[in-house]
Motif scaffolding. Structure first.
Motif, PDB file in Angstrom:
ATOM      1  N   THR A  55      44.082 129.700   5.857  1.00 37.58           N
ATOM      2  CA  THR A  55      44.097 130.405   7.138  1.00 37.58           C
ATOM      3  C   THR A  55      45.083 131.552   6.984  1.00 37.58           C
ATOM      4  O   THR A  55      46.296 131.331   6.921  1.00 37.58           O
ATOM      5  N   GLU A  56      44.576 132.781   6.848  1.00 39.45           N
ATOM      6  CA  GLU A  56      45.411 133.888   6.395  1.00 39.45           C
ATOM      7  C   GLU A  56      46.384 134.402   7.458  1.00 39.45           C
ATOM      8  O   GLU A  56      47.487 134.830   7.134  1.00 39.45           O
ATOM      9  N   ALA A  57      45.990 134.440   8.700  1.00 42.35           N
ATOM     10  CA  ALA A  57      46.825 135.000   9.766  1.00 42.35           C
ATOM     11  C   ALA A  57      47.018 136.500   9.535  1.00 42.35           C
ATOM     12  O   ALA A  57      46.513 137.088   8.580  1.00 42.35           O
ATOM     13  N   GLY A  58      47.778 137.140  10.392  1.00 41.37           N
ATOM     14  CA  GLY A  58      47.983 138.575  10.298  1.00 41.37           C
ATOM     15  C   GLY A  58      49.179 138.936   9.430  1.00 41.37           C
ATOM     16  O   GLY A  58      49.963 138.070   9.018  1.00 41.37           O
ATOM     17  N   VAL A  59      49.302 140.243   9.166  1.00 40.37           N
ATOM     18  CA  VAL A  59      50.411 140.739   8.361  1.00 40.37           C
ATOM     19  C   VAL A  59      51.664 140.832   9.214  1.00 40.37           C
ATOM     20  O   VAL A  59      51.642 141.387  10.312  1.00 40.37           O
ATOM     21  N   THR A  60      52.731 140.274   8.710  1.00 39.98           N
ATOM     22  CA  THR A  60      54.026 140.409   9.361  1.00 39.98           C
ATOM     23  C   THR A  60      54.758 141.550   8.681  1.00 39.98           C
ATOM     24  O   THR A  60      55.289 141.402   7.586  1.00 39.98           O
ATOM     25  N   GLU A  61      54.756 142.719   9.297  1.00 41.47           N
ATOM     26  CA  GLU A  61      55.280 143.923   8.674  1.00 41.47           C
ATOM     27  C   GLU A  61      56.768 144.081   8.946  1.00 41.47           C
ATOM     28  O   GLU A  61      57.355 143.358   9.744  1.00 41.47           O
ATOM     29  N   ILE A  62      57.342 145.049   8.251  1.00 41.47           N
ATOM     30  CA  ILE A  62      58.729 145.412   8.508  1.00 41.47           C
ATOM     31  C   ILE A  62      58.722 146.475   9.599  1.00 41.47           C
ATOM     32  O   ILE A  62      58.342 147.619   9.361  1.00 41.47           O
ATOM     33  N   GLU A  63      59.123 146.070  10.778  1.00 44.57           N
ATOM     34  CA  GLU A  63      59.082 146.984  11.918  1.00 44.57           C
ATOM     35  C   GLU A  63      60.227 147.980  11.883  1.00 44.57           C
ATOM     36  O   GLU A  63      60.058 149.150  12.235  1.00 44.57           O
ATOM     37  N   ARG A  64      61.402 147.527  11.451  1.00 47.67           N
ATOM     38  CA  ARG A  64      62.544 148.431  11.476  1.00 47.67           C
ATOM     39  C   ARG A  64      63.541 148.056  10.385  1.00 47.67           C
ATOM     40  O   ARG A  64      63.797 146.886  10.124  1.00 47.67           O
ATOM     41  N   ILE A  65      64.073 149.086   9.711  1.00 45.32           N
ATOM     42  CA  ILE A  65      65.183 148.932   8.771  1.00 45.32           C
ATOM     43  C   ILE A  65      66.352 149.732   9.334  1.00 45.32           C
ATOM     44  O   ILE A  65      66.227 150.942   9.554  1.00 45.32           O
ATOM     45  N   SER A  66      67.440 149.085   9.577  1.00 44.76           N
ATOM     46  CA  SER A  66      68.596 149.767  10.171  1.00 44.76           C
ATOM     47  C   SER A  66      69.847 149.463   9.364  1.00 44.76           C
ATOM     48  O   SER A  66      69.859 148.566   8.501  1.00 44.76           O
ATOM     49  N   PHE A  67      70.894 150.224   9.636  1.00 44.64           N
ATOM     50  CA  PHE A  67      72.150 150.104   8.907  1.00 44.64           C
ATOM     51  C   PHE A  67      73.306 150.036   9.885  1.00 44.64           C
ATOM     52  O   PHE A  67      73.289 150.670  10.949  1.00 44.64           O
ATOM     53  N   ILE A  68      74.301 149.276   9.493  1.00 43.66           N
ATOM     54  CA  ILE A  68      75.554 149.189  10.243  1.00 43.66           C
ATOM     55  C   ILE A  68      76.683 149.552   9.288  1.00 43.66           C
ATOM     56  O   ILE A  68      76.759 149.028   8.176  1.00 43.66           O
ATOM     57  N   GLY A  69      77.560 150.450   9.728  1.00 45.73           N
ATOM     58  CA  GLY A  69      78.706 150.826   8.915  1.00 45.73           C
ATOM     59  C   GLY A  69      78.535 152.111   8.147  1.00 45.73           C
ATOM     60  O   GLY A  69      79.473 152.563   7.481  1.00 45.73           O
ATOM     61  N   ASN A  70      77.370 152.737   8.215  1.00 46.55           N
ATOM     62  CA  ASN A  70      77.161 154.003   7.504  1.00 46.55           C
ATOM     63  C   ASN A  70      77.671 155.161   8.354  1.00 46.55           C
ATOM     64  O   ASN A  70      77.290 155.325   9.508  1.00 46.55           O
ATOM     65  N   ARG A  71      78.549 155.954   7.767  1.00 44.00           N
ATOM     66  CA  ARG A  71      79.097 157.117   8.458  1.00 44.00           C
ATOM     67  C   ARG A  71      78.738 158.420   7.745  1.00 44.00           C
ATOM     68  O   ARG A  71      78.512 159.435   8.386  1.00 44.00           O
ATOM     69  N   SER A  72      78.690 158.374   6.427  1.00 43.60           N
ATOM     70  CA  SER A  72      78.495 159.606   5.659  1.00 43.60           C
ATOM     71  C   SER A  72      77.027 160.003   5.542  1.00 43.60           C
ATOM     72  O   SER A  72      76.718 161.188   5.364  1.00 43.60           O
ATOM     73  N   TYR A  73      76.125 159.028   5.600  1.00 41.25           N
ATOM     74  CA  TYR A  73      74.705 159.310   5.406  1.00 41.25           C
ATOM     75  C   TYR A  73      73.910 158.685   6.546  1.00 41.25           C
ATOM     76  O   TYR A  73      74.216 157.595   7.022  1.00 41.25           O
ATOM     77  N   SER A  74      72.881 159.393   6.955  1.00 39.46           N
ATOM     78  CA  SER A  74      72.052 158.929   8.061  1.00 39.46           C
ATOM     79  C   SER A  74      71.164 157.770   7.621  1.00 39.46           C
ATOM     80  O   SER A  74      70.939 157.538   6.428  1.00 39.46           O
ATOM     81  N   GLU A  75      70.641 157.055   8.608  1.00 40.67           N
ATOM     82  CA  GLU A  75      69.714 155.976   8.307  1.00 40.67           C
ATOM     83  C   GLU A  75      68.472 156.513   7.597  1.00 40.67           C
ATOM     84  O   GLU A  75      67.931 155.862   6.703  1.00 40.67           O
ATOM     85  N   ARG A  76      68.017 157.691   7.983  1.00 44.68           N
ATOM     86  CA  ARG A  76      66.853 158.286   7.335  1.00 44.68           C
ATOM     87  C   ARG A  76      67.098 158.473   5.845  1.00 44.68           C
ATOM     88  O   ARG A  76      66.248 158.144   5.014  1.00 44.68           O
ATOM     89  N   ARG A  77      68.275 159.011   5.488  1.00 42.00           N
ATOM     90  CA  ARG A  77      68.576 159.247   4.075  1.00 42.00           C
ATOM     91  C   ARG A  77      68.675 157.926   3.326  1.00 42.00           C
ATOM     92  O   ARG A  77      68.163 157.810   2.203  1.00 42.00           O
ATOM     93  N   LEU A  78      69.285 156.929   3.910  1.00 40.78           N
ATOM     94  CA  LEU A  78      69.448 155.656   3.218  1.00 40.78           C
ATOM     95  C   LEU A  78      68.119 154.924   3.096  1.00 40.78           C
ATOM     96  O   LEU A  78      67.859 154.274   2.079  1.00 40.78           O
ATOM     97  N   ARG A  79      67.287 155.007   4.108  1.00 40.53           N
ATOM     98  CA  ARG A  79      65.972 154.370   3.996  1.00 40.53           C
ATOM     99  C   ARG A  79      65.153 155.005   2.879  1.00 40.53           C
ATOM    100  O   ARG A  79      64.318 154.352   2.253  1.00 40.53           O
ATOM    101  N   GLY A  80      65.386 156.296   2.623  1.00 39.79           N
ATOM    102  CA  GLY A  80      64.672 156.952   1.536  1.00 39.79           C
ATOM    103  C   GLY A  80      65.059 156.428   0.166  1.00 39.79           C
ATOM    104  O   GLY A  80      64.306 156.578  -0.795  1.00 39.79           O
ATOM    105  N   VAL A  81      66.232 155.802   0.056  1.00 34.48           N
ATOM    106  CA  VAL A  81      66.689 155.246  -1.222  1.00 34.48           C
ATOM    107  C   VAL A  81      66.004 153.916  -1.517  1.00 34.48           C
ATOM    108  O   VAL A  81      65.744 153.582  -2.664  1.00 34.48           O
TER     109      VAL A  81
END
Length: 773
Positions: free
Chosen positions: A183-209
């Motif tokens: 019984t396969e069910a649906g895909v459980t995707e990654i809805e959000r990736i966030s960061f705590i403690g980042n000051r020098s680089y934005s979440e967008r830049r870090l998610r790109g890594v």
């Protein structure tokens, strides 16, 4: 009546006596005093219930022979041994006087294995992880392990609610069908990736890594939007490398919180990071404990400079340089110990590269396993050491990286272990080979040549020799191309690449009144001349011909066609300097390329080309800036250039114009003639445009400035009849949309000619797309 009562009492008494005897034996056998209190000797063994497994095999499992005296504990151990074989669902070992009775019930044989209910994952992929096999004994424990493996497959595809149920369908002759109901069910995707403690680089830049990506509109074809725990571990490391390469020596990923939404249909991933302070290099020096080492010479070899941003890669590269220098100087067993002094007040790190004496250990041998196709020498060529050389752990690690970089292996492990003595080591290389060839049929589109069909064969490890072989045929609206190339990266066992290129091309020029036919044959050698520099030398044979020239074509082209086909011989060289991959600055890269081709024989000429390009990231690495200067010059001392020799600026060199849309042209026929000289400067910026980064869409702006000029010999045509034969610059500005898709990167350019000439052929839009199907 009394007799009947007497007989009943006697039977009861006998039964009670037997019960007490059995109870006594049980207590005796299994009491705390030990299972050895009761012993048995058997003159015969009777085995019951077995159909497939022979009596002798069961006796071997039991480990009991006729006439052997055994304890009750040993009988129990024998039963456990038989059960441990995994062949029987139940086992009873019962002593009956002088006979040992072994009763077994065999597990059934697996008739067939099937998967039912799956639609998103193919049977082949699922059956690949199932260890139960047809015509083998069915094992419930193995079936449970198979369920876990199948569940892991679905888990890695983001279907965490998938359910796998094993079912048994009984068949004749003690056989069963093993069916895994899914019984396969649906895909459980990654809805959000966030960061705590980042000051020098934005979440967008870090998610790109990160390798892990948020779900986007391409979730149906991009597999990185699902949660894979091993990938998270990889992301922790790449985040650490990202920050440390930018001077944050104390960076830590404190924890990664992975949570499911209340509906269990999406993951929320949070990286809790501690950036720390950014450090720069302070005083950089070399000290030595080695007699005969010239400290000044070793200091001159360093590339790390005071004031540069701290980067552990810079340290590693300098350590490798100093150790290689020591070997060249005949100083064996030298190790470089980086001694770092931290200055928290100035946020600097002083580095002392200490030359110390390492242990006297030699390489006894290099063992290679797993290379069923690839020859041993291909792997050995990646080592800078051979048997009998001093052992250098750093060199072994670098060799391992070179082996992985070949792209021939899905996995490559290189480890050292003690050899025949403590002074010897054996280097074990264990590889798992990967596919290295491809045969593809597809289509492409280019704004210069239109839609085309192509077929190609590529093999990067030809016959397991590490050689590359490429063959391609393509047909487009305006040209047909055949290319063949072959390269040997380790010619004569040295870091010397031999290459051979053949190409045949015919064009059907829609914008000109003639067609062309060209053939090229170019063998050559390329070798390193510095850490980032390579030099190539080559021989070139070129054949060109102008065909189907219309009577209304330019007199210059008609005169050139009248000369017939032309063959030229030339020798040349190309020097390139590239820091984009090996440079120490993770945000910048430089590419320099310069080459010359010298014609010999009937045509004597010098063809010079040059390119200088630089790239850097600014504004917390959100924006990428690129600058390129490119040019070429063709000069003949014997003979003259033809339209097949001269430079034309396509959209990849000068955007905003049709192919041959700028440069010298015949004023009467509008034929583009090309030029002996060209120069172009390109400036470009790439930046986010506010869309979620998981869509892979960014924006850009550019400006191009340049021209192509100088036809050379006009073949009797008046200069007044040739337009733009001198340097007449054009300027084009535009906006771009970059879209990274599973079929490759797409680029859409919207251009506006700021400075164009009357008879130029500008265009306001172009796109480059390439796909296979």
């Amino acid at each position: 009546m009394k007799q009947m009562v007497g007989r009943a009492r006697a039977r009861w008494a006998a039964a009670a006596t037997r019960y007490l005897v059995v109870l006594f034996l049980g207590v005796t056998t299994f009491s705390a005093t030990g299972a050895d209190a009761q012993s048995f000797t058997f003159n015969a063994v009777s085995i019951e219930g077995n159909q497939r497994v022979a009596d002798g095999t069961i006796l071997t499992f039991a480990g009991i022979s006729r006439g052997q005296t055994v304890t009750a504990g040993e009988l129990n151990a024998a039963a456990q041994n038989i059960r441990g074989s995994g062949l029987f669902s139940s086992v009873d070992v019962v002593p009956q006087g002088g006979t040992l009775v072994i009763r077994v019930v065999e597990f059934p044989t697996v008739n067939r294995i099937s998967i039912e209910g799956n639609s998103q994952v193919r049977d082949a992929e699922l059956l690949a992880v199932v260890q139960s096999q047809p015509r083998r004994v069915y094992s419930p424990s193995q079936a449970e392990a198979d369920v876990a493996a199948l569940t892991e497959v679905y888990l890695n595809k983001g279907r965490i609610n998938a359910m796998i149920t094993p079912r048994i369908i009984e068949r004749s002759d003690n056989r069963v069908d093993l069916v895994f109901e899914v019984t396969e069910a649906g895909v459980t995707e990654i809805e959000r990736i966030s960061f705590i403690g980042n000051r020098s680089y934005s979440e967008r830049r870090l998610r790109g890594v990160l390798e892990t990506k948020q779900a986007g509109i391409l979730r149906a074809v991009i597999g990185r939007d699902t949660f894979v725990r091993d990938r998270i571990d990889f992301d922790r490391q790449v985040l650490t490398d990202f920050y440390q390469s930018r001077g944050y020596a104390d960076f830590r990923v404190q924890n990664v919180d992975v949570a499911l939404t209340r509906e269990r249909d999406a993951y929320l991933i949070t990286f809790n990071v501690q950036e720390g302070q950014q450090f720069t290099f302070g005083n950089v020096s070399v000290s030595s404990e080695i007699v005969g080492a010239d400290v000044a010479e070793f200091t001159a070899a360093l590339r790390t400079r005071t004031g540069a941003t701290y980067n552990p890669v810079s340290l590693e590269n300098d350590i490798a340089r100093l150790e290689r220098l020591a070997i060249r100087k005949g100083l064996n067993f030298v190790q470089v110990d980086p001694r770092i002094t931290r200055n928290d007040r100035s946020l600097t790190l002083d580095v002392e590269f200490a030359l110390v004496r390492g242990p006297r250990i030699f390489v006894e041998r290099i063992d290679i396993e797993g290379n069923n196709t690839t020859l041993d020498r291909v792997v050995r060529n990646q080592f800078r050491v051979v048997e009998g050389d001093p052992f250098n752990p750093r060199e072994i690690r670098e060799s391992a990286e070179r082996i992985r970089a070949l792209g021939f292996f899905a996995n490559a492990n290189v480890e050292a272990r003690e050899g025949s003595s403590p002074e010897q080591v054996i280097v074990d290389v264990d590889v798992v080979e990967a596919p290295t060839g491809s045969l593809s049929f597809g289509a492409n589109y280019n704004s210069d040549t239109g839609i085309g069909l192509l077929a190609s064969f590529r093999q990067s490890n030809f016959l397991g020799r590490g050689q590359a072989l490429n063959f391609q045929i393509s047909t487009a609206e305006t040209n047909r191309v055949f290319t063949f190339s072959f390269s040997e990266p380790q010619f004569l066992g040295r870091d010397l690449r031999f290459g051979l290129d053949l190409s045949y091309r015919t064009t059907d020029n829609e914008n000109a009144l003639y067609d062309t036919e060209t053939f090229s044959f170019r063998p050559g050698f390329t070798f390193p001349v510095s850490e980032n520099g390579r030099l190539g030398v080559f021989y070139a044979f070129d054949y060109t011909d102008l065909t189907d020239v219309a009577e209304s074509a330019s007199p210059i082209i008609i005169a050139e066609a009248a000369e017939g086909s032309v063959s030229t011989n030339a020798i040349g060289y190309t020097y390139s300097y590239d820091t984009r991959r090996t440079g120490l600055d993770p945000n910048s890269g430089v590419l320099l390329r310069f080459g010359q081709e010298f014609g010999i024989g009937d045509s004597e000429f010098i063809k010079t080309t040059a390119l200088a390009a630089a790239e850097t990231k600014v504004w917390n690495e959100e924006v990428t800036l690129r600058a390129t200067i490119e040019g070429g010059f063709l000069s003949y001392s014997k003979g003259d250039s033809r339209v097949t020799d001269r430079f034309f600026l396509g959209s990849r060199t000068m955007r905003g114009f049709e192919a041959g849309g700028i440069g010298p042209r015949d004023a009467n026929t509008d034929d583009a003639l090309g030029g002996n000289t060209f120069a172009v400067a390109r400036l470009e910026a790439e930046f986010p445009i506010g869309l979620p980064e998981e869509y892979g869409i960014t924006g850009g702006a550019f400006i191009d400035y340049g021209s192509v000029w100088d036809v050379g010999n006009l073949r009797g045509v008046s200069e007044d009849d040739i337009l733009y034969n001198d340097f007449t610059p054009r300027t084009v500005a535009g906006l771009s949309i970059f879209w990274t898709t599973p079929i490759g990167p797409l680029r859409f350019n919207f251009t506006e000619a700021l400075d164009a000439q009357e008879f130029d052929n500008p265009k306001s839009f172009d796109v480059t797309i390439s796909t296979s199907f």
